[in-house]
Design an enzyme around this catalytic site. Structure first.
Site, PDB file in Angstrom:
ATOM      1  N   GLU A  40     -41.244 -39.207   4.763  1.00 35.01           N
ATOM      2  CA  GLU A  40     -40.964 -39.087   6.196  1.00 35.01           C
ATOM      3  C   GLU A  40     -41.536 -40.300   6.919  1.00 35.01           C
ATOM      4  O   GLU A  40     -42.731 -40.548   6.867  1.00 35.01           O
ATOM      5  CB  GLU A  40     -41.617 -37.796   6.729  1.00 35.01           C
ATOM      6  CG  GLU A  40     -41.550 -37.667   8.239  1.00 35.01           C
ATOM      7  CD  GLU A  40     -42.435 -36.525   8.778  1.00 35.01           C
ATOM      8  OE1 GLU A  40     -42.798 -35.612   8.015  1.00 35.01           O
ATOM      9  OE2 GLU A  40     -42.785 -36.583   9.970  1.00 35.01           O
ATOM     10  N   ARG A  44     -42.967 -43.579  15.389  1.00 39.17           N
ATOM     11  CA  ARG A  44     -44.115 -43.861  16.255  1.00 39.17           C
ATOM     12  C   ARG A  44     -44.348 -45.351  16.375  1.00 39.17           C
ATOM     13  O   ARG A  44     -45.303 -45.786  17.013  1.00 39.17           O
ATOM     14  CB  ARG A  44     -45.380 -43.214  15.679  1.00 39.17           C
ATOM     15  CG  ARG A  44     -45.321 -41.718  15.694  1.00 39.17           C
ATOM     16  CD  ARG A  44     -46.536 -41.086  15.042  1.00 39.17           C
ATOM     17  NE  ARG A  44     -46.246 -39.715  14.700  1.00 39.17           N
ATOM     18  CZ  ARG A  44     -47.023 -38.957  13.940  1.00 39.17           C
ATOM     19  NH1 ARG A  44     -48.144 -39.428  13.436  1.00 39.17           N
ATOM     20  NH2 ARG A  44     -46.666 -37.720  13.672  1.00 39.17           N
ATOM     21  N   LYS A 128     -41.518 -26.730  10.001  1.00 34.80           N
ATOM     22  CA  LYS A 128     -42.804 -27.391   9.795  1.00 34.80           C
ATOM     23  C   LYS A 128     -43.834 -26.579  10.580  1.00 34.80           C
ATOM     24  O   LYS A 128     -43.538 -26.138  11.697  1.00 34.80           O
ATOM     25  CB  LYS A 128     -42.670 -28.814  10.349  1.00 34.80           C
ATOM     26  CG  LYS A 128     -43.936 -29.510  10.768  1.00 34.80           C
ATOM     27  CD  LYS A 128     -43.607 -30.965  11.068  1.00 34.80           C
ATOM     28  CE  LYS A 128     -44.697 -31.646  11.862  1.00 34.80           C
ATOM     29  NZ  LYS A 128     -44.913 -33.030  11.457  1.00 34.80           N
TER      30      LYS A 128
HETATM   31  C1  3PG Z   1     -47.643 -35.257  11.236  1.00 38.74           C
HETATM   32  O1  3PG Z   1     -47.025 -35.915  12.033  1.00 38.74           O
HETATM   33  O2  3PG Z   1     -47.117 -34.411  10.522  1.00 38.74           O
HETATM   34  C2  3PG Z   1     -49.110 -35.461  11.173  1.00 38.74           C
HETATM   35  O3  3PG Z   1     -49.527 -36.510  11.966  1.00 38.74           O
HETATM   36  C3  3PG Z   1     -49.654 -35.648   9.807  1.00 38.74           C
HETATM   37  O4  3PG Z   1     -50.918 -35.171   9.916  1.00 38.74           O
HETATM   38  P1  3PG Z   1     -52.154 -35.786   9.120  1.00 38.74           P
HETATM   39  O5  3PG Z   1     -52.312 -37.211   9.604  1.00 38.74           O
HETATM   40  O6  3PG Z   1     -53.307 -34.911   9.520  1.00 38.74           O
HETATM   41  O7  3PG Z   1     -51.835 -35.720   7.664  1.00 38.74           O
END
Ligand code: 3PG
Length: 209
Positions: A40, A44, A128
């Protein structure tokens, strides 16, 4: 592919913030070498769309998706770039409705029973859970399993090598996502072998369940 198939591709989905779109292809190859074919790319950064397009064109064996989709125009853009699926951090009625007009599997984010009901109303059953650890994590998912039978989750947000097993052991969890698989420093220094190594170790541990 349907959204549920996407979530069942493998136990781990790296959540990637790509600063340089040129890094997409070597990164996707490094992950594939480590046993991870799904990834994914979050929207951003400026180069995210180009990164997705490069991976889609040059590494067709990888299943590249787009994350941080906040509205239907972002959904249209990632579809055009070649993303095979899309993930949003949350859901609202306008987005859920409009997303139906774009032909791409969408995995919306939810964080509460009310949001889950909204997702189901629009036919989304592959979701999700975000931000997983902050909103109740494993306990919340266990509580969701009886009233929301048939829903499959990919929790993300605060998941790591240390706690992923607690999630992967749940019947309503197909996979987990996280940024730990592609550390910022390794990406910045193009340390592809080390990224392959992290992927290998994580996949091996995930399969120990
Ligand atoms: C996301 O967008 O799913 C999260 O930012 C991922 O989270 P993590 O950085 O805590 O793994």
């Amino acid at each position: 592919m349907q959204a549920k198939e996407i979530l069942n591709t493998g136990p781990l989905i790296p959540v990637i913030t790509l600063e340089d779109p040129k890094q997409g292809v070597p990164l996707a190859r490094a992950l594939l070498k480590g046993g991870i074919k799904i990834l994914e790319i979050t929207l951003r950064t400026q180069g995210a769309l180009e990164g997705i397009a490069r991976i889609a064109q040059e590494v067709p064996e990888a299943i590249v998706g787009a994350g941080t989709i906040l509205n239907v125009s972002m959904l249209e853009q990632v579809k055009k770039a070649g993303a095979r699926f899309a993930i949003s951090p949350g859901i609202n009625a306008k987005f859920a409705q409009e997303a139906k007009s774009v032909d791409i599997p969408l995995i919306p984010g939810v964080a509460s029973a009310g949001e889950l009901m909204l997702a189901l109303e629009y036919g989304f059953e592959a979701l999700k859970l975000f931000p997983a650890e902050a909103v109740g994590g494993v306990k919340l998912l266990k509580s969701f399993s009886a009233p929301f039978e048939g829903v499959q989750f990919c929790p993300t947000g605060g998941i790591s090598l240390e706690n992923m097993h607690n999630y992967l052991a749940l019947d309503n969890v197909s996979c987990v996502g996280g940024s730990w698989l592609t550390p910022k420093e390794l990406l910045a220094h193009a340390q592809w072998d080390q990224i392959t190594q992290i992927a290998k170790e994580s996949v091996a541990q995930a399969s120990l369940l």
